[in-house]
Design a protein around this motif. Sequence first.
Motif, mmCIF file in Angstrom:
data_model
loop_
_atom_site.group_PDB
_atom_site.id
_atom_site.type_symbol
_atom_site.label_atom_id
_atom_site.label_comp_id
_atom_site.label_asym_id
_atom_site.label_seq_id
_atom_site.Cartn_x
_atom_site.Cartn_y
_atom_site.Cartn_z
ATOM 1 N N UNK A 223 0.894 -1.160 -0.101
ATOM 2 C CA UNK A 223 0.020 -0.074 -0.014
ATOM 3 C C UNK A 223 0.785 1.166 0.104
ATOM 4 N N UNK A 224 1.681 1.114 0.848
ATOM 5 C CA UNK A 224 2.928 2.493 1.010
ATOM 6 C C UNK A 224 3.408 2.405 -0.422
ATOM 7 N N UNK A 225 4.149 1.399 -1.052
ATOM 8 C CA UNK A 225 4.596 1.600 -2.307
ATOM 9 C C UNK A 225 3.539 2.392 -3.525
ATOM 10 N N UNK A 226 2.469 1.910 -3.587
ATOM 11 C CA UNK A 226 1.433 2.296 -4.556
ATOM 12 C C UNK A 226 0.912 3.759 -4.101
ATOM 13 N N UNK A 231 2.436 10.258 -6.562
ATOM 14 C CA UNK A 231 3.186 11.551 -6.670
ATOM 15 C C UNK A 231 3.487 12.015 -7.829
ATOM 16 N N UNK A 232 2.986 13.072 -8.475
ATOM 17 C CA UNK A 232 3.069 13.424 -9.462
ATOM 18 C C UNK A 232 2.359 12.607 -10.871
ATOM 19 N N UNK A 233 1.445 11.571 -10.412
ATOM 20 C CA UNK A 233 1.051 10.786 -11.411
ATOM 21 C C UNK A 233 -0.262 11.495 -12.240
ATOM 22 N N UNK A 234 -0.709 10.634 -13.200
ATOM 23 C CA UNK A 234 -1.991 11.162 -14.071
ATOM 24 C C UNK A 234 -3.108 11.325 -12.958
ATOM 25 N N UNK A 235 -4.128 12.245 -13.102
ATOM 26 C CA UNK A 235 -5.086 12.569 -12.114
ATOM 27 C C UNK A 235 -5.978 11.281 -11.764
ATOM 28 N N UNK A 236 -6.435 10.677 -12.972
ATOM 29 C CA UNK A 236 -7.375 9.854 -12.868
ATOM 30 C C UNK A 236 -6.690 8.381 -12.189
ATOM 31 N N UNK A 237 -5.513 8.262 -12.659
ATOM 32 C CA UNK A 237 -4.800 7.016 -12.342
ATOM 33 C C UNK A 237 -4.513 7.267 -10.425
ATOM 34 N N UNK A 238 -4.350 8.291 -10.193
ATOM 35 C CA UNK A 238 -4.223 8.711 -8.846
ATOM 36 C C UNK A 238 -5.319 8.311 -8.082
ATOM 37 N N UNK A 276 0.390 14.483 5.008
ATOM 38 C CA UNK A 276 -1.335 14.621 5.513
ATOM 39 C C UNK A 276 -2.202 15.396 4.368
ATOM 40 N N UNK A 277 -1.550 16.148 3.774
ATOM 41 C CA UNK A 277 -2.453 16.925 2.692
ATOM 42 C C UNK A 277 -2.768 16.159 1.586
ATOM 43 N N UNK A 278 -1.718 15.295 1.114
ATOM 44 C CA UNK A 278 -2.007 14.592 0.213
ATOM 45 C C UNK A 278 -2.882 13.421 0.406
ATOM 46 N N UNK A 279 -2.665 12.737 1.411
ATOM 47 C CA UNK A 279 -3.430 11.718 1.911
ATOM 48 C C UNK A 279 -4.353 11.647 2.997
ATOM 49 N N UNK A 280 -4.933 12.809 3.084
ATOM 50 C CA UNK A 280 -5.888 13.464 4.104
ATOM 51 C C UNK A 280 -6.955 12.198 4.186
ATOM 52 N N UNK A 281 -7.720 11.988 3.298
ATOM 53 C CA UNK A 281 -9.011 11.177 3.745
ATOM 54 C C UNK A 281 -8.344 9.685 4.042
ATOM 55 N N UNK A 282 -7.357 9.040 3.775
ATOM 56 C CA UNK A 282 -6.740 7.944 4.137
ATOM 57 C C UNK A 282 -6.402 8.135 5.756
ATOM 58 N N UNK A 283 -5.811 9.111 5.872
ATOM 59 C CA UNK A 283 -5.202 9.552 7.474
ATOM 60 C C UNK A 283 -6.488 9.605 8.334
ATOM 61 N N UNK A 284 -7.540 10.065 8.124
ATOM 62 C CA UNK A 284 -8.525 10.398 8.672
ATOM 63 C C UNK A 284 -9.313 9.056 8.814
ATOM 64 N N UNK A 285 -9.232 8.079 7.930
ATOM 65 C CA UNK A 285 -9.851 6.851 8.340
ATOM 66 C C UNK A 285 -9.022 6.296 9.188
ATOM 67 N N UNK A 286 -7.666 6.223 9.043
ATOM 68 C CA UNK A 286 -6.878 5.410 9.938
ATOM 69 C C UNK A 286 -7.146 5.804 11.533
ATOM 70 N N UNK A 287 -7.081 7.180 11.622
ATOM 71 C CA UNK A 287 -7.368 7.500 13.060
ATOM 72 C C UNK A 287 -8.658 7.336 13.587
#
Length: 431
Positions: A223-226, A231-238, A276-287
């Motif tokens: 998950x960390x690798x994906x 970072x810097x990827x295509x918006x839809x793929x991201x 946290x800015x890039x992965x905010x929804x996932x971080x919120x879920x984790x917490x």
Amino acid sequence: MNHRRESSRMPFLHGFRRIIFEYQPLVDEILECMDPLVQDMMVSPSAVVEDDRRIAALNNLLERNANSVYYQEGVSYSLLKMAEYGVVQAAEALLRGGADITFEDPITYYTSLHIAVMRNKPDMVELLVQEGADINRRDRVHESSPLDLASEEPERLPCLKRLLELGADVNAVDKHGKTALLHALASSDGVQIHNTENIRLLLEGGANVKATTKDGDSVFSYIIFLLGETVGGDEEEVRTIKSFCFQVTQLLMTHGANPSACPTYESLTHLCLKNFRLHFPLLRFLLEFGASYNCTLHGPSCWSGFSIIFEQLCSHLSGSEDDAFSVDLFQKAETVLELMASSSQTIKLPINFEINLSHLSGFHRKRISDLFTSLKQLEHSPPTLKQMCRVSLRQHLRPWPIDEKVKALPLPNLLKKYLLIDPSSSAEAAV
């Protein structure tokens, strides 16, 4: 030197030549005899019905060739082909005729069971296991078990389900220490290959979420690798990758996986805090799901969510003006701080926790300083009854999504607003 290299190739060349020059003629006869059934299977597997005439013809063919020098190799190799096409009746006839169920393809070294899985033929898988095929057998090249292969492609889900029903060892490991669950995670790219349902099935079948490879890779390593690939990827793929990571993380945590482990590079929580800015929804879920905001092995002395958030704030806002970026960053940072502060009755900060504000502009310096002061006061002051009730209620409403459960409570809107944590609220509300 050259002689040794040539000798190492001999098993491959020898096996290939035997197919071509020795038992291929018998294989060709068998395949020609079964061709109508094979064609029907390829067109519409569900529509294939028993063809007694073809099976009788196959039995006669086998009887005529029973004394051939290469008979068993021929029928055994033909079993590999029937496993590939999924023609169960022909496979049954070949097994009755003496086909060796342990026979390996001379080139790939896969058995008929491996091939049936790779071609997603669940009925063939069941037949072979019932006829004595080793359900946990590993191939000689990659040491992959049938379950490993079934876990690696979404299309093989029917075979994965059948193997688990037949008793495959869900936590067996290959030569790298990788389980079927780790195979499913490693094979997912989050864009074209989504093994979400494979992962769900393995977890429901008892897959160990604490499994690690010999190199130390855990369930969250992939998950960390994906997430790093976004970072810097295509918006839809991201978006697609993040959605996949979110779903799989939820599955893993539901079955007891720890995202706040040590070392930091294996901690999904640590990664999300640092970004946290890039992965905010996932971080919120984790917490909200209950992930620790500190290292679960060594505590805040190893790494702390509070120190990471302030470090990132100071780093990103150095030289920045009061623009849309800083507004969004502050909102997310404040929300994360409040989530952490509201996750337990006692705040756990690193010893001698301080921040350096000297390089920040006056506006940002004051705002971060106010946040930090509020946090330190919260650490050293006994929790208020209001705060204790908030923490207790939110803990009781776990796991995620807490906000939806809060909204469903029979409480006045003012109380619901206090229980909810949203990006527009500030960390001071937790004090």
